[in-house]
Write an enzyme that holds these catalytic residues in place. Structure first.
Site, PDB file in Angstrom:
ATOM      1  N   ASP A  79       0.533  -1.428   0.282  1.00 49.15           N
ATOM      2  CA  ASP A  79      -0.164  -0.026  -0.320  1.00 49.15           C
ATOM      3  C   ASP A  79       0.977   0.744   0.575  1.00 49.15           C
ATOM      4  OD1 ASP A  79       0.637  -1.089   2.632  1.00 49.15           O
ATOM      5  OD2 ASP A  79      -0.556   0.800   3.254  1.00 49.15           O
ATOM      6  N   GLU A 174       0.270  -1.406   5.656  1.00 49.19           N
ATOM      7  CA  GLU A 174       1.342  -1.044   6.450  1.00 49.19           C
ATOM      8  C   GLU A 174       0.827   0.208   6.565  1.00 49.19           C
ATOM      9  OE1 GLU A 174       4.880   1.044   7.618  1.00 49.19           O
ATOM     10  OE2 GLU A 174       3.700   1.222   6.041  1.00 49.19           O
TER      11      GLU A 174
END
Ligand SMILES: [Zn+2]
Length: 406
Positions: A79, A174
């Site tokens: 991400d 994350e």
């Protein structure tokens, strides 16, 4: 595909995470990227490629030696930050950077300047990948993804480099603090691992904050202000009194390095009720515990003066991975040696935040963090020197090689 093409391809996927969806992965774009990456991993020749419903992608580079070598892992996240759009990223390569200002977007006057970002001058003569000033770049952490995949491809093409079994993993979310939550450490099956998620070349991190959040609630009593004498209790004023009892300089804006702090992140209230929310951070576990005790102590002090007014709830968020890494310091030394072997000077520094690796370390997978090479994360000024990405790739290869030599 080479490292740079691979990176440029990865940033074309919009994988911005979102803390509000309560799904894993938090956004569908991350799964789209994970699926494409899974195909690529199979295609370059990795085995045991698995992608679970939560968007955790794992794969294996089988050992090519009979020697008994511990299984080690490399991890990067899929991400990009919720802080800035990662859609339609259109990167540009500034070749042989000369040290001048870089105009990212002329029409909006977005300029990457050494006067504001002096680190730029460390990269004179190198090739920088920059944004068009409208989105972030996504080097955090697609540089890490590209480096790991390229290193695996390199090892497959160079069987003369002997290595043990290597596991790789790519996880979602994350940036919203959930990268490790559904990470199946047992299925990963590595003795230890590294996140390729640090910044500048040389960065090596195995210490992060201990972290807690505290909510302090103050109950007041509202009375018509014209008739309030000896009756009104103004919770805003009491909360303010509480806030100023804390050490004035122990705040994020006055601390650095190993200095911890209390950070008042929200102050919401009216006469009847006020709530203060603090985050507490300290690398040292004892000092961290003392900070929490101090907040409780001040809450009691307020209650001595205004009985029953204040209450506090504290919950721990994450801990410093140092206590899990120190007993296996050889995993950090291995990285320092690998960096020196490819002429990178290791820069060990404490993270003033948390990392996925910290959570993984407490789940039984000690996991220091290594540079991926990018700078100015989470915004339009993000950039990554190609030479730093190349070095990170070499460091991965060296770690694999040196782990098998020991
Ligand atoms: Zn990152």
């Amino acid at each position: 595909m080479n490292l740079v093409d691979r990176f440029l391809h990865y940033v074309s996927f919009d994988t911005q995470s979102d803390e509000l969806t309560n799904m894993t992965p938090s956004t569908p774009g991350q799964m789209v990227f994970a699926q494409a990456l899974a195909e690529e991993l199979k295609q370059i020749g990795l085995t045991e490629v698995t992608l679970d419903d939560n968007g955790y992608l794992m794969a294996t580079l089988p050992a090519n030696t009979d020697k008994k070598v511990p299984v080690i892992g490399f991890i990067a996240h899929l991400d990009t930050s919720p802080d800035m759009s990662g859609r339609h990223v259109s990167p540009r390569i500034v070749k042989n950077y000369g040290g001048a200002d870089i105009v990212l977007c002329a029409e909006e006057d977005v300029v990457l300047k050494p006067s504001e970002f002096p680190e730029l001058l460390h990269y004179v003569g190198q090739d920088l990948i920059v944004t068009d000033g409208k989105t972030l770049l996504g080097a955090d952490d697609k540089a890490g993804v590209a480096e790991i995949v390229t290193a695996m491809e390199y090892l497959l093409a160079h069987p003369e480099i002997k290595h043990g079994k290597i596991r790789v993993a790519f996880n979602p979310d994350e940036e919203i603090g959930k990268g490790a939550h559904k990470f199946d450490v047992k299925a990963f099956g590595a003795e230890w691992a590294y996140t390729m998620d640090g910044g500048e070349i040389g960065e090596l991190e195995y210490e992060n904050f201990n972290a807690a959040v505290a909510r302090v609630t103050f109950k007041g009593r509202n009375v018509h202000p014209g008739y309030a004498k000896h009756k009104m209790i103004n919770s805003i004023r009491i909360a303010n009194q509480y806030a100023i009892m804390l050490p004035r300089w122990e705040t994020p804006e006055h601390t650095e390095g190993y200095e911890g702090f209390y950070h008042l992140i929200s102050f919401e209230g009216n006469v009847e009720k006020t709530v203060l929310t603090y985050i507490i951070r300290d690398h040292d576990r004892d000092r961290f515990e003392r900070r929490k005790k101090e907040l409780e102590h001040l809450t009691r002090k307020i209650n001595n003066e205004f009985p029953g007014c204040a209450s506090i709830e504290i919950s721990d968020q994450y801990y410093n991975m140092r206590e899990k890494v120190e007993p296996v310091m050889h995993i950090v030394d291995l990285v320092s040696d690998a960096m020196r072997a490819v002429d990178v000077v290791p820069m060990v520094k404490p993270v003033r935040g948390g990392t996925d690796g910290a959570q993984l370390s407490f789940k039984g997978l000690p996991c220091p963090n290594i540079f991926a090479g990018g700078l100015n994360f989470h915004g339009r000024y993000e950039f990554v020197p190609i030479q730093s990405m190349e070095k990170a790739t070499e460091v991965i290869v060296q770690i694999a090689r040196m782990a098998a030599e020991k």
